[in-house]
Design a protein around this motif. Sequence first.
Motif, short mmCIF file in Angstrom:
data_model
loop_
_atom_site.label_atom_id
_atom_site.label_comp_id
_atom_site.label_asym_id
_atom_site.label_seq_id
_atom_site.Cartn_x
_atom_site.Cartn_y
_atom_site.Cartn_z
N GLY A 209 0.79 -1.23 0.00
CA GLY A 209 0.00 0.00 0.00
C GLY A 209 0.82 1.27 0.00
O GLY A 209 0.34 2.33 0.45
N PHE A 210 2.02 1.22 -0.54
CA PHE A 210 2.88 2.40 -0.51
C PHE A 210 2.31 3.54 -1.36
O PHE A 210 2.43 4.71 -1.00
CB PHE A 210 4.28 2.02 -1.00
N THR A 211 1.68 3.19 -2.48
CA THR A 211 1.13 4.23 -3.35
C THR A 211 0.06 5.03 -2.62
O THR A 211 -0.01 6.27 -2.74
CB THR A 211 0.53 3.61 -4.62
N ARG A 212 -0.78 4.35 -1.84
CA ARG A 212 -1.80 5.06 -1.06
C ARG A 212 -1.16 5.96 -0.01
O ARG A 212 -1.64 7.05 0.27
CB ARG A 212 -2.75 4.06 -0.39
N LEU A 213 -0.07 5.48 0.57
CA LEU A 213 0.62 6.28 1.58
C LEU A 213 1.14 7.58 1.00
O LEU A 213 1.13 8.62 1.66
CB LEU A 213 1.78 5.49 2.18
N THR A 214 1.63 7.54 -0.23
CA THR A 214 2.18 8.75 -0.84
C THR A 214 1.13 9.84 -0.99
O THR A 214 1.46 11.02 -1.05
CB THR A 214 2.78 8.43 -2.23
N ARG A 215 -0.15 9.44 -1.06
CA ARG A 215 -1.22 10.44 -1.18
C ARG A 215 -1.67 10.99 0.16
O ARG A 215 -2.25 12.07 0.22
CB ARG A 215 -2.42 9.81 -1.91
N ARG A 216 -1.37 10.25 1.24
CA ARG A 216 -1.85 10.66 2.56
C ARG A 216 -0.79 11.35 3.40
O ARG A 216 -1.11 12.16 4.26
CB ARG A 216 -2.36 9.44 3.34
N MET A 217 0.46 11.04 3.16
CA MET A 217 1.52 11.52 4.04
C MET A 217 2.20 12.75 3.45
O MET A 217 2.27 12.92 2.23
CB MET A 217 2.56 10.42 4.28
N GLU A 219 5.48 14.98 2.48
CA GLU A 219 6.72 14.54 1.85
C GLU A 219 7.80 14.19 2.88
O GLU A 219 8.51 13.21 2.73
CB GLU A 219 7.22 15.60 0.88
N GLU A 220 7.91 15.02 3.91
CA GLU A 220 8.95 14.77 4.91
C GLU A 220 8.68 13.47 5.66
O GLU A 220 9.59 12.68 5.92
CB GLU A 220 9.01 15.94 5.89
N GLU A 221 7.40 13.23 6.02
CA GLU A 221 7.04 11.99 6.70
C GLU A 221 7.33 10.78 5.82
O GLU A 221 7.85 9.76 6.29
CB GLU A 221 5.55 11.99 7.06
N LEU A 222 6.98 10.90 4.55
CA LEU A 222 7.20 9.81 3.62
C LEU A 222 8.69 9.52 3.47
O LEU A 222 9.11 8.36 3.44
CB LEU A 222 6.59 10.17 2.26
N GLY A 223 9.49 10.58 3.39
CA GLY A 223 10.93 10.40 3.29
C GLY A 223 11.51 9.69 4.50
O GLY A 223 12.37 8.83 4.39
N GLU A 224 11.00 10.06 5.69
CA GLU A 224 11.48 9.42 6.93
C GLU A 224 11.09 7.94 6.97
O GLU A 224 11.86 7.10 7.43
CB GLU A 224 10.90 10.16 8.14
#
Length: 386
Positions: A209-217, A219-224
């Motif tokens: 479910g990484f693609t869904r995460l990219t829409r919810r998080m 950028e900084e959170e996603l990078g971490e």
Amino acid sequence: MTVDDTGSGEGAQRGPDAGTDASAIPEVEDEKADGESAKNPLALQLEQLILGADRRYTPFQAARSAGVSMELASRFWRAMGFPDIGQAKALTEADVLALRRLAGLVEAGLLSEAMAVQVARSTGQTTARLAEWQIDSFLEGLTEPPEPGMTRTEVTYPLIELLLPELEEFLVYVWRRQLAAATGRVVQAADDEEMVDRRLAVGFADLVGFTRLTRRMEEEELGELVEAFETTAADLVAAHGGRLIKTLGDEVLYAADDAGTAAEIALRLIETMANDETMPELRVGMAFGTVTTRMGDVFGTTVNLASRLTSIAPRDAVLVDGAFAEDLTRTGDAPASEAQAAEAAAAAEKEGEEPPSYRFALQPMWQRPVRGLGVVEPWLLARRTP
């Protein structure tokens, strides 16, 4: 024959090549007659500090000084991944020396010309990524002005001056260590053919479910999250005897010499991620067989099969192919079936011996077609409880 292929020579001697990106090129071509940069003198000063030499040569002059053709020089510099610089006087004595060394290996018959270009390309790609990471994640944070009123410019030069020799020594140390390990693996191959096409266990670990995460998080959170995943995966792979091949954001690719090592890594990854509430679920697919290695990467049907198995694996589960399951049973890491395990335990008890100790359990799944690879029978891998 063009002479604007050679903006790259500056990376030949050192990897972290901060002064050779495209943004530095106009500064050279707009240079004043007295040698001072017309745009950013600090950038030029940093380049001279890192390279340890002044700009002296155009691409044509560097090739002539090294005693090689302009065509070969262009191939080397472009392979290292640097931009074209036309007739700018942007190359140093170090570039000439590096070019002379590569050409000398070809002349001596130690490397073919194609192999020398491949050496330049693989070194350039690897060190470019390292340099980008060091600037983006390391130096950028360290060069934050420590006191109000100070500029980053006032901090950067002395900091790099202090760090440069230490980072260079550490880079050479790690490279030698890795070279020793890789050489050791190669010379243990059964024959010359296996030195190139080897039998390895290959695994992909993929965040669900990484693609869904990219829409919810953010950028900084996603990078971490990605950094935490890659760091955890890299540490586990290394600690248990595997080799991290590459990371792809939400996915890591690793390899091991045997199925038992790869299986342990896969289950450790699942267990570790499951215990971290901040991490998404994980799935892993693995295959065992012949793999072609090139420039630190792996290719072939075995790699493709591992990737396909990952895409159909259940959440927080590991799927392996038949060859992988067979290698586990051959080495005694897993029974072919629970019935076989029960029979072996009964026979051992009858003889007054310890029953076999299996690390893993294998459960056959339904056969299914896999795109481009025909019909395969996956096996579900798990730890075996006594």
